[in-house]
Design an enzyme around this catalytic site. Structure first.
Site, short mmCIF file in Angstrom:
data_model
loop_
_atom_site.label_atom_id
_atom_site.label_comp_id
_atom_site.label_asym_id
_atom_site.label_seq_id
_atom_site.Cartn_x
_atom_site.Cartn_y
_atom_site.Cartn_z
N SER A 49 0.79 -1.21 -0.01
CA SER A 49 0.03 0.01 0.01
C SER A 49 0.71 1.26 0.05
O SER A 49 2.04 1.21 0.44
CB SER A 49 -1.01 0.11 1.25
OG SER A 49 -0.07 0.22 2.37
N LYS A 123 0.08 -1.18 14.99
CA LYS A 123 -1.31 -1.50 15.38
C LYS A 123 -2.00 -2.83 14.46
O LYS A 123 -2.92 -3.51 14.75
CB LYS A 123 -2.31 -0.62 15.03
CG LYS A 123 -2.65 -0.09 13.26
CD LYS A 123 -3.67 0.99 13.66
CE LYS A 123 -4.40 1.47 12.32
NZ LYS A 123 -5.27 2.31 12.18
N ASP A 124 -0.97 -3.04 13.34
CA ASP A 124 -1.67 -4.26 12.42
C ASP A 124 -1.00 -5.80 12.81
O ASP A 124 -1.37 -6.53 12.34
CB ASP A 124 -1.48 -3.96 10.81
CG ASP A 124 -2.19 -2.77 10.40
OD1 ASP A 124 -3.14 -2.89 10.81
OD2 ASP A 124 -1.74 -2.22 9.62
N SER A 176 -13.38 -0.46 11.75
CA SER A 176 -13.04 -0.76 13.03
C SER A 176 -14.13 -0.67 14.06
O SER A 176 -14.94 0.24 14.36
CB SER A 176 -12.19 0.60 13.26
OG SER A 176 -11.79 0.56 14.82
N ARG A 178 -13.59 -0.75 17.22
CA ARG A 178 -13.05 -0.13 18.13
C ARG A 178 -13.88 1.62 18.05
O ARG A 178 -14.38 2.37 18.82
CB ARG A 178 -11.81 0.22 18.46
CG ARG A 178 -10.88 1.43 19.16
CD ARG A 178 -9.75 1.32 19.01
NE ARG A 178 -9.37 1.90 17.85
CZ ARG A 178 -9.20 2.93 17.27
NH1 ARG A 178 -9.54 4.10 17.84
NH2 ARG A 178 -8.79 3.19 15.93
N ARG A 179 -13.62 2.15 16.71
CA ARG A 179 -14.18 3.24 16.56
C ARG A 179 -15.83 3.18 16.51
O ARG A 179 -16.43 4.46 17.00
CB ARG A 179 -13.73 3.54 15.02
CG ARG A 179 -12.11 4.12 15.13
CD ARG A 179 -11.72 4.20 13.72
NE ARG A 179 -10.26 4.55 13.63
CZ ARG A 179 -9.49 4.28 12.61
NH1 ARG A 179 -10.09 3.55 11.48
NH2 ARG A 179 -8.25 4.85 12.47
N ARG A 196 -13.56 -0.66 3.95
CA ARG A 196 -12.03 -0.92 4.04
C ARG A 196 -11.20 -0.64 2.69
O ARG A 196 -11.73 -0.40 1.56
CB ARG A 196 -11.90 -2.67 4.14
CG ARG A 196 -12.29 -2.98 5.68
CD ARG A 196 -12.08 -4.42 5.89
NE ARG A 196 -10.78 -4.61 5.73
CZ ARG A 196 -10.19 -5.80 5.25
NH1 ARG A 196 -11.13 -6.75 4.71
NH2 ARG A 196 -8.90 -5.82 4.98
N ARG A 202 -10.55 4.52 0.48
CA ARG A 202 -11.56 5.34 1.36
C ARG A 202 -12.21 6.48 1.27
O ARG A 202 -13.43 6.74 1.07
CB ARG A 202 -11.25 5.09 2.88
CG ARG A 202 -10.79 3.66 3.38
CD ARG A 202 -10.61 3.49 4.77
NE ARG A 202 -9.95 2.43 5.13
CZ ARG A 202 -9.50 1.90 6.41
NH1 ARG A 202 -10.07 2.38 7.38
NH2 ARG A 202 -8.77 0.77 6.35
N CYS A 289 -10.97 -9.75 17.16
CA CYS A 289 -11.35 -8.42 16.04
C CYS A 289 -12.76 -7.95 16.37
O CYS A 289 -12.95 -6.97 15.92
CB CYS A 289 -10.95 -8.70 14.78
SG CYS A 289 -9.37 -8.44 14.13
#
Length: 360
Positions: A49, A123-124, A176, A178-179, A196, A202, A289
């Protein structure tokens, strides 16, 4: 990216030793090369990426700044590796194996010797690395905050109420939990749809009105030179970041002592301390996850010129936002791992059992 403060006692000597040995090997005739010695160039594994490539090249810049002879010798070769997490974009990570899928193929290449080290967004990385691999280096943390990117139907941002910018029932593109959980806890009227892909993908989907808003890590936008796309920057007290967000980590084979010594010279002390606390918190909670978990640590000077204190905030929630528990703990940076474990135990003890049912 700024160079990190070395944490190894004698970083320059370690680097010069590696560089001198590498230069000597390169000068040898092929028939004289010792078969057990490492061959140049050293292969650096990374996702393909745009953000991953920017991070990898920034890492190599930091490394060669400490030892220019390695750069002049062309000692490093970038290897782009497509991961399952990049290939499958129409399903949630939890449905295809978890966030470790952004590192699975890269770590397979590292274990079988096709690459020498690998660069990741920390974080990944899975909390427990595959046997035989270690996190050898963490680089200076970029801004760890999350940001809102707004579509044309949203209002004017209000710093006092950052989510008020979203209209009633707005569709937020997000991958996410979490978000999602943190936003739904405050705005249960919001709707969420899977979004994603890399940063530009995005943003393109938002521009095409596939959603009303989306969230991204500010660190990624800054590294790509796109920080102006952040419409609302969310303070960590409002949106607790993901563990490791904004930190670049480098993994190597545990047995590769020479490379581990080399990488220790560019280790950022603060990044290692906060990453240790956040990853220990994550490991103690052992969430999947599907478990919304946040972890954010920072070093705070107690008094001017005094020793810093590590402050760690952790969060556990339900995906629908109906439950959210946030707590903090402080202590010495040398106790980072213990602080993470202690906070994780506290959060787990006072959270409903069903939140962790899938990871028990």
């Amino acid at each position: 990216m700024e160079s990190a403060k070395p944490s190894a006692p004698f970083p320059s000597s370690a680097l010069q030793k590696v560089a001198a040995e590498a230069a000597a090997r390169q000068r040898k005739e092929a028939t004289q090369t010792e078969p057990h010695r490492r061959q140049l160039p050293l292969k650096v594994g990374t996702r393909a990426s745009p953000l991953a490539l920017v991070q990898t090249r920034a890492f190599l810049t930091v490394l060669t700044r400490f030892c220019p002879v390695l750069r002049d010798m062309g000692a490093f070769q970038e290897h782009q590796i497509s991961t399952t997490g990049d290939q499958v974009l129409n399903r949630k990570l939890a449905e295809i194996g978890g966030k470790g899928l952004f590192a699975k193929e890269i770590h397979e290449a590292l274990l079988d010797g096709r690459i020498d080290f690998a660069v990741h967004s920390l974080k990944d990385l899975e909390t427990t690395l595959p046997p035989g691999l270690v996190l050898a280096c963490t680089l200076k943390r970029e801004d760890a905050r999350d940001v809102l990117i707004l579509g044309p139907g949203c209002g004017e941002p209000d710093p006092a109420d950052p989510y008020a910018v979203l209209p009633q029932g707005a569709l937020v593109g997000c991958a996410s939990v979490r978000r999602q959980a943190q936003m739904l806890h405050v705005r249960p009227d919001l709707k969420f749809g899977l979004l994603r892909g890399n940063v530009q993908t995005r943003l393109d989907k938002l521009a095409a009105r596939q959603c009303d808003a989306t969230l991204l890590a500010y660190a990624g936008l800054r590294r790509l030179g796109m920080e102006d796309r952040a419409d609302v920057i969310l303070d960590p007290t409002i949106m607790v970041p993901a563990a490791g967000q904004g930190i670049v980590g480098v993994t190597v084979r545990e047995s590769d002592v020479e490379l581990r010594e080399l990488l220790s010279a560019i280790e950022d002390y603060e990044a290692r301390a906060v990453a240790t606390a956040e990853r220990a918190l994550l490991a103690e909670l052992d969430g999947s996850c599907r478990t919304p978990i946040g972890g954010y640590a920072r070093l705070i000077p107690v008094v001017a010129g005094g020793a810093p204190e590590l402050h760690l905030t952790g969060l556990v929630a339900r995906e629908d936002g109906s439950f959210l528990l946030k707590r903090s703990i402080s202590g010495a940076p040398s106790d980072a791992a213990r602080l993470g474990r202690d906070l994780g135990r506290s959060l787990r003890a006072d959270s409903p059992a069903d939140i962790f049912a899938e990871s028990a």
